[in-house]
Enzyme design. Structure first.
Site, PDB file in Angstrom:
ATOM      1  N   ASP A  67     -55.698  -5.410 -48.627  1.00  0.00           N
ATOM      2  CA  ASP A  67     -56.089  -5.289 -47.254  1.00  0.00           C
ATOM      3  C   ASP A  67     -55.364  -6.520 -46.481  1.00  0.00           C
ATOM      4  O   ASP A  67     -56.063  -7.489 -45.899  1.00  0.00           O
ATOM      5  CB  ASP A  67     -57.678  -5.754 -47.106  1.00  0.00           C
ATOM      6  CG  ASP A  67     -58.405  -4.256 -48.112  1.00  0.00           C
ATOM      7  OD1 ASP A  67     -57.794  -3.287 -47.710  1.00  0.00           O
ATOM      8  OD2 ASP A  67     -59.301  -4.746 -48.515  1.00  0.00           O
TER       9      ASP A  67
ATOM     10  N   GLU B 161     -59.659   7.391 -40.578  1.00  0.00           N
ATOM     11  CA  GLU B 161     -60.465   6.945 -41.916  1.00  0.00           C
ATOM     12  C   GLU B 161     -61.180   5.643 -41.702  1.00  0.00           C
ATOM     13  O   GLU B 161     -62.419   5.756 -41.729  1.00  0.00           O
ATOM     14  CB  GLU B 161     -59.528   7.224 -42.958  1.00  0.00           C
ATOM     15  CG  GLU B 161     -60.432   6.800 -44.293  1.00  0.00           C
ATOM     16  CD  GLU B 161     -61.245   8.008 -44.740  1.00  0.00           C
ATOM     17  OE1 GLU B 161     -61.170   9.264 -44.214  1.00  0.00           O
ATOM     18  OE2 GLU B 161     -62.182   8.051 -45.330  1.00  0.00           O
TER      19      GLU B 161
ATOM     20  N   GLU C  67     -43.742 -27.143 -52.514  1.00  0.00           N
ATOM     21  CA  GLU C  67     -45.060 -26.915 -53.688  1.00  0.00           C
ATOM     22  C   GLU C  67     -44.593 -25.824 -54.729  1.00  0.00           C
ATOM     23  O   GLU C  67     -43.843 -24.917 -54.327  1.00  0.00           O
ATOM     24  CB  GLU C  67     -46.308 -26.170 -52.896  1.00  0.00           C
ATOM     25  CG  GLU C  67     -46.925 -27.292 -51.925  1.00  0.00           C
ATOM     26  CD  GLU C  67     -47.439 -28.195 -52.501  1.00  0.00           C
ATOM     27  OE1 GLU C  67     -47.916 -28.367 -53.768  1.00  0.00           O
ATOM     28  OE2 GLU C  67     -47.260 -29.314 -51.793  1.00  0.00           O
TER      29      GLU C  67
ATOM     30  N   GLU D 216     -45.997 -23.548 -56.207  1.00  0.00           N
ATOM     31  CA  GLU D 216     -46.709 -22.276 -55.671  1.00  0.00           C
ATOM     32  C   GLU D 216     -46.231 -21.520 -54.658  1.00  0.00           C
ATOM     33  O   GLU D 216     -46.774 -20.619 -54.041  1.00  0.00           O
ATOM     34  CB  GLU D 216     -48.302 -22.397 -55.735  1.00  0.00           C
ATOM     35  CG  GLU D 216     -48.760 -23.198 -54.366  1.00  0.00           C
ATOM     36  CD  GLU D 216     -48.880 -24.778 -54.865  1.00  0.00           C
ATOM     37  OE1 GLU D 216     -48.301 -25.130 -55.893  1.00  0.00           O
ATOM     38  OE2 GLU D 216     -49.550 -25.594 -53.969  1.00  0.00           O
TER      39      GLU D 216
ATOM     40  N   ASP E 239     -46.661 -29.164 -60.094  1.00  0.00           N
ATOM     41  CA  ASP E 239     -47.276 -29.262 -58.647  1.00  0.00           C
ATOM     42  C   ASP E 239     -46.526 -28.992 -57.628  1.00  0.00           C
ATOM     43  O   ASP E 239     -46.786 -28.512 -56.599  1.00  0.00           O
ATOM     44  CB  ASP E 239     -48.171 -30.512 -58.578  1.00  0.00           C
ATOM     45  CG  ASP E 239     -49.116 -30.652 -57.581  1.00  0.00           C
ATOM     46  OD1 ASP E 239     -49.233 -29.648 -56.866  1.00  0.00           O
ATOM     47  OD2 ASP E 239     -49.586 -31.802 -57.445  1.00  0.00           O
TER      48      ASP E 239
HETATM   49  O1  FUB Z   1     -60.455  -2.797 -50.004  1.00  0.00           O
HETATM   50  C1  FUB Z   1     -61.870  -2.215 -49.811  1.00  0.00           C
HETATM   51  C2  FUB Z   1     -61.441  -1.116 -48.669  1.00  0.00           C
HETATM   52  O2  FUB Z   1     -60.264  -0.303 -49.272  1.00  0.00           O
HETATM   53  C3  FUB Z   1     -60.889  -1.726 -47.649  1.00  0.00           C
HETATM   54  O3  FUB Z   1     -62.195  -2.264 -46.631  1.00  0.00           O
HETATM   55  C4  FUB Z   1     -60.623  -0.370 -47.052  1.00  0.00           C
HETATM   56  O4  FUB Z   1     -59.822  -0.580 -45.584  1.00  0.00           O
HETATM   57  C5  FUB Z   1     -59.651   0.172 -47.995  1.00  0.00           C
HETATM   58  O5  FUB Z   1     -58.381  -0.665 -47.937  1.00  0.00           O
END
Ligand code: FUB
Length: 462
Positions: free
Chosen positions: A41, A215, A334, A336, A449
């Site tokens: 996400d 969706e 860094e 990382e 580090d």
């Molecule tokens: O990561 C959890 C859920 O899956 C998200 O809120 C949606 O967008 C889907 O990616």
């Protein structure tokens, strides 16, 4: 833990790239962006010459969206990403019980607001909370001590129009918006449903309950006077589609596919920003070893809008976006900050930053496009080891590429007992991919580090 599993992916990436570009020196994959944990996400934010990438964190071995915290990475060049750890988690919201799912951060009034969906313990329903911080890296605290809005739906996207009016969009299975007040933590009017028409969001067949392609996961923004809503379409597997509108609340017109169903995850989730003259599309897939629908990884592609403002169809790649600029090895970097890594993990360091750790013999990290100029003479690194230490090899061009120097790392009596080691280097000139390779005996060797080179003038170049 994501350990010791990347060699196969790397070999696959190298062989795929070699197949399409036999004349060029083999380039190593830079997608997915993060190899140390599973991320999902993506929500990018551009601030002060860096892109901050806020993500979810899929737990290893998950068989559901088992997500307890969010993660943050940032980059000045789209390929070398600095790990900032977890600046916000479920624990930030005392009223939340689970499901640290997809959110977005926006800046206003000198503060950073992070809108996230979590389950409200009291109601058992999904609600939208707001974290607030004075810096993009946090720490974030709960702005309200309660949900901002709650209707059982998810995936907030936030947008401020040119007239200063802010909007919060969210929803699955519906699509909602609300007008945020300028304090960004309250709203005027009530949550309003955006009509999900087939003209606005495309036609889905075979699902009477969901006649349109919409969706979840809206990503709303404005470009050249046109409003875009890029969203996860159809289920399952999802693809990324988009709609446009003449105003922030519509009417929306479905414009087609941005990214087709690809990549081994049945969800996808979009984030789009412009950065240093380019446009970038962030998404997630299941590309890491052990990856899949509940163990996802964020990735990025560069793209150009068509002349009419439409978004071209974008395909997932292992190469990722080209580097936008170079990295200065003569300033403190860094450890990382990573373009690619194998076997490496990150953790919170005692100084409040992060370090790389759990390093075993042969593990390495790549820093892409270091600008060495006329040449480096020494390499220094801040290291710690509760064991016997080992060797930090400075290599160029590949994990077993030209050995420019080797620093011996001693035991320091603790994994957070830091000392600085320095060793001579040669051959580090021009722009090169830098590899730090960690070698020694068995078990964990040492932590790093930060690191820094000195140049032929004997001074750091700023
Ligand atoms: O990561 C959890 C859920 O899956 C998200 O809120 C949606 O967008 C889907 O990616």
């Amino acid at each position: 833990m994501l350990r010791k599993t990347f060699t196969g992916l790397l070999c696959l990436a190298v062989s795929m790239l070699a197949a399409v570009a036999p004349a060029a020196a083999p380039a190593l994959a830079d997608n997915p962006i993060v190899q140390t944990v599973h991320t999902a996400d993506p929500a990018p934010l551009v601030h002060n010459g860096r892109v901050y990438l806020y993500t979810g964190h899929d737990e290893d071995g998950s068989t559901w969206f088992t997500m307890k915290e969010w993660r943050l990475y940032s980059s000045a060049d789209m390929v070398n990403w600095t790990d900032h750890g977890s600046p916000m988690s479920l624990a930030t919201f005392s009223w939340a019980s689970k499901d640290a799912w997809a959110g977005q951060v926006i800046q206003r009034n000198g503060k950073f607001y992070w809108y996230v969906p979590v389950v409200n313990r009291a109601t058992g329903r999904m609600a939208i909370g707001v974290g607030v911080a004075n810096s993009p890296t946090g720490p974030f605290s709960d702005a309200l001590g309660r949900p901002l809005v709650e209707n059982g739906e998810i995936d907030p996207s936030v947008f401020i129009d040119d007239d200063g009016q802010a909007y919060l969009y969210w929803g699955n299975p519906n699509l909602w918006y609300v007008r945020l007040n300028s304090d960004m933590i309250s709203y005027s009017g009530s949550a309003t449903q955006i009509p999900l028409t087939t003209a606005g969001f495309g036609t889905r067949t075979g699902d009477a309950a969901r006649p349109t392609l919409y969706e979840e996961g809206p990503w709303v923004y404005k470009r050249n006077g046109l409003y875009y809503n890029v969203f996860a379409a159809k289920c399952c597997s999802e693809f990324i589609g988009y709609s446009t509108a003449p105003g922030p609340t519509g009417p929306w017109t479905y414009r087609g596919t941005v990214m087709p169903t690809q990549g081994g995850s049945f969800t996808n989730h979009a984030g789009i920003v412009d950065f240093k003259g380019g446009s970038y599309f962030f998404y997630h897939n299941g590309a890491l070893p052990g990856g899949g629908g509940f163990t996802r990884s964020v990735a990025v592609e560069k793209f150009s809008y068509n002349a009419d403002g439409s978004i071209p169809q974008i395909t997932m790649t292992t190469g990722g976006a080209p580097q936008n600029g170079t990295l200065n090895p003569y300033t403190r970097q860094e450890a990382e900050t990573i373009a690619w890594s194998s076997g490496v993990e990150t953790e919170r360091a005692s100084d409040g930053g992060m370090n790389v750790g759990f390093l075993e013999n042969g593990d390495y990290l790549k820093v892409k496009g270091a600008a060495f100029g006329s040449g480096a003479t020494t390499f220094s690194a801040r290291v710690a080891s509760a064991a016997a230490g080992g060797r930090l090899e400075v290599r160029l061009g590949g994990p077993t590429g030209t050995l420019a120097g080797t620093c011996t790392v001693p035991g320091t009596g603790g994994w957070q007992n830091w000392t600085t080691v320095t060793c001579p280097v040669s051959g580090a000139t021009g722009n090169q991919d830098l590899y730090l390779r960690f070698t020694g005996g068995s078990g964990y060797l040492f932590n790093v580090d930060w690191w820094q080179f000195t140049g032929t003038t004997g001074m750091s170049i700023r």
